[in-house]
Design a protein around this motif. Structure first.
Motif, PDB file in Angstrom:
ATOM      1  N   ILE A   6       0.828  -1.115   0.079  1.00 11.58           N
ATOM      2  CA  ILE A   6       0.027  -0.086  -0.075  1.00 11.58           C
ATOM      3  C   ILE A   6       1.014   1.233  -0.023  1.00 11.58           C
ATOM      4  CG2 ILE A   6      -1.694   1.171   1.246  1.00 11.58           C
ATOM      5  CD1 ILE A   6      -2.719  -1.504   2.345  1.00 11.58           C
ATOM      6  N   ASP A   9       3.231   2.239  -3.183  1.00 16.50           N
ATOM      7  CA  ASP A   9       2.561   2.590  -4.514  1.00 16.50           C
ATOM      8  C   ASP A   9       3.023   3.892  -5.152  1.00 16.50           C
ATOM      9  OD1 ASP A   9       0.502   3.435  -6.377  1.00 16.50           O
ATOM     10  OD2 ASP A   9      -0.979   1.905  -5.746  1.00 16.50           O
ATOM     11  N   MET A  12       1.080   7.258  -4.716  1.00 19.94           N
ATOM     12  CA  MET A  12       0.609   7.718  -3.957  1.00 19.94           C
ATOM     13  C   MET A  12       1.134   9.257  -3.615  1.00 19.94           C
ATOM     14  SD  MET A  12       0.793   6.648   0.089  1.00 19.94           S
ATOM     15  CE  MET A  12      -0.425   5.598   0.028  1.00 19.94           C
ATOM     16  N   ASP A  18      -3.445   7.323   3.116  1.00 21.62           N
ATOM     17  CA  ASP A  18      -3.884   6.008   2.427  1.00 21.62           C
ATOM     18  C   ASP A  18      -5.258   6.504   1.645  1.00 21.62           C
ATOM     19  OD1 ASP A  18      -4.374   3.376   2.382  1.00 21.62           O
ATOM     20  OD2 ASP A  18      -4.921   3.038   4.088  1.00 21.62           O
ATOM     21  N   PHE A  22      -6.276   1.962  -3.199  1.00 16.33           N
ATOM     22  CA  PHE A  22      -4.972   1.337  -3.072  1.00 16.33           C
ATOM     23  C   PHE A  22      -5.288  -0.048  -2.711  1.00 16.33           C
ATOM     24  CE2 PHE A  22      -2.808   5.607  -2.284  1.00 16.33           C
ATOM     25  CZ  PHE A  22      -2.800   5.864  -3.196  1.00 16.33           C
ATOM     26  N   ASN A  26      -5.841  -3.471  -5.329  1.00 16.10           N
ATOM     27  CA  ASN A  26      -4.684  -4.258  -4.834  1.00 16.10           C
ATOM     28  C   ASN A  26      -5.120  -5.805  -4.663  1.00 16.10           C
ATOM     29  OD1 ASN A  26      -2.128  -4.953  -4.477  1.00 16.10           O
ATOM     30  ND2 ASN A  26      -1.686  -3.634  -2.955  1.00 16.10           N
TER      31      ASN A  26
END
Length: 151
Positions: A6, A9, A12, A18, A22, A26
């Protein structure tokens, strides 16, 4: 199991802790509704609201949602969905950002979330959106925040 890709990534943003996408883009279980990818973010956002660690921007933009969450009329999952599943710096005040950098961005929150709420479940996405679960993780976050505050 906590997804470990996460935070790595490449899409991001630096100001984003967050985002639900994501998770559901995923290794998300096909058998679950996408809304389940929002829950852990909503649990953290709810705790931020309860601790009043949110920014003036968030207070202005989400006055109704904050009020309804405090009355427990708006669940953590719904709170996260309303905000598009994003947990970003602009939603937090300075103390909230510092704590989120320490606790959320480090992956500690997801580890705690998994051990407290997803223990025995197939994944963190199988956790139920209810106030009992919120209380469990909130109590642990209170403790983590107190420890962090003491240095």
């Amino acid at each position: 199991m906590v997804p470990n890709t996460i935070f790595a990534d490449s899409t991001m943003q630096n100001d984003l802790f967050d985002h639900a996408k994501f998770h559901f883009l995923n290794k998300f279980p096909e058998s679950l509704p996408i809304e389940n990818a929002y829950l852990h973010i909503g649990m953290f956002m709810g705790w931020i609201i309860d601790q009043e660690l949110y920014s003036e921007y968030f207070e202005e933009e989400a006055e109704t949602e904050i009020f309804r969450f405090k009355l427990r009329e708006l669940s953590p999952m719904l709170l996260s969905e309303i905000w598009g599943g994003a947990l970003s710096h602009d939603l937090l005040n300075e103390k909230g950002k510092s704590f989120a950098d320490y606790y959320y961005a480090s992956g500690e929150f997801l580890k705690d979330y998994e051990s407290v709420l997803a223990n025995g479940l197939p994944s963190i996405y199988h956790v139920q959106d209810n106030w009992r679960n919120y209380k469990k993780i909130s109590d642990l976050m209170d403790h983590k925040f107190q420890m962090w505050s003491k240095g």
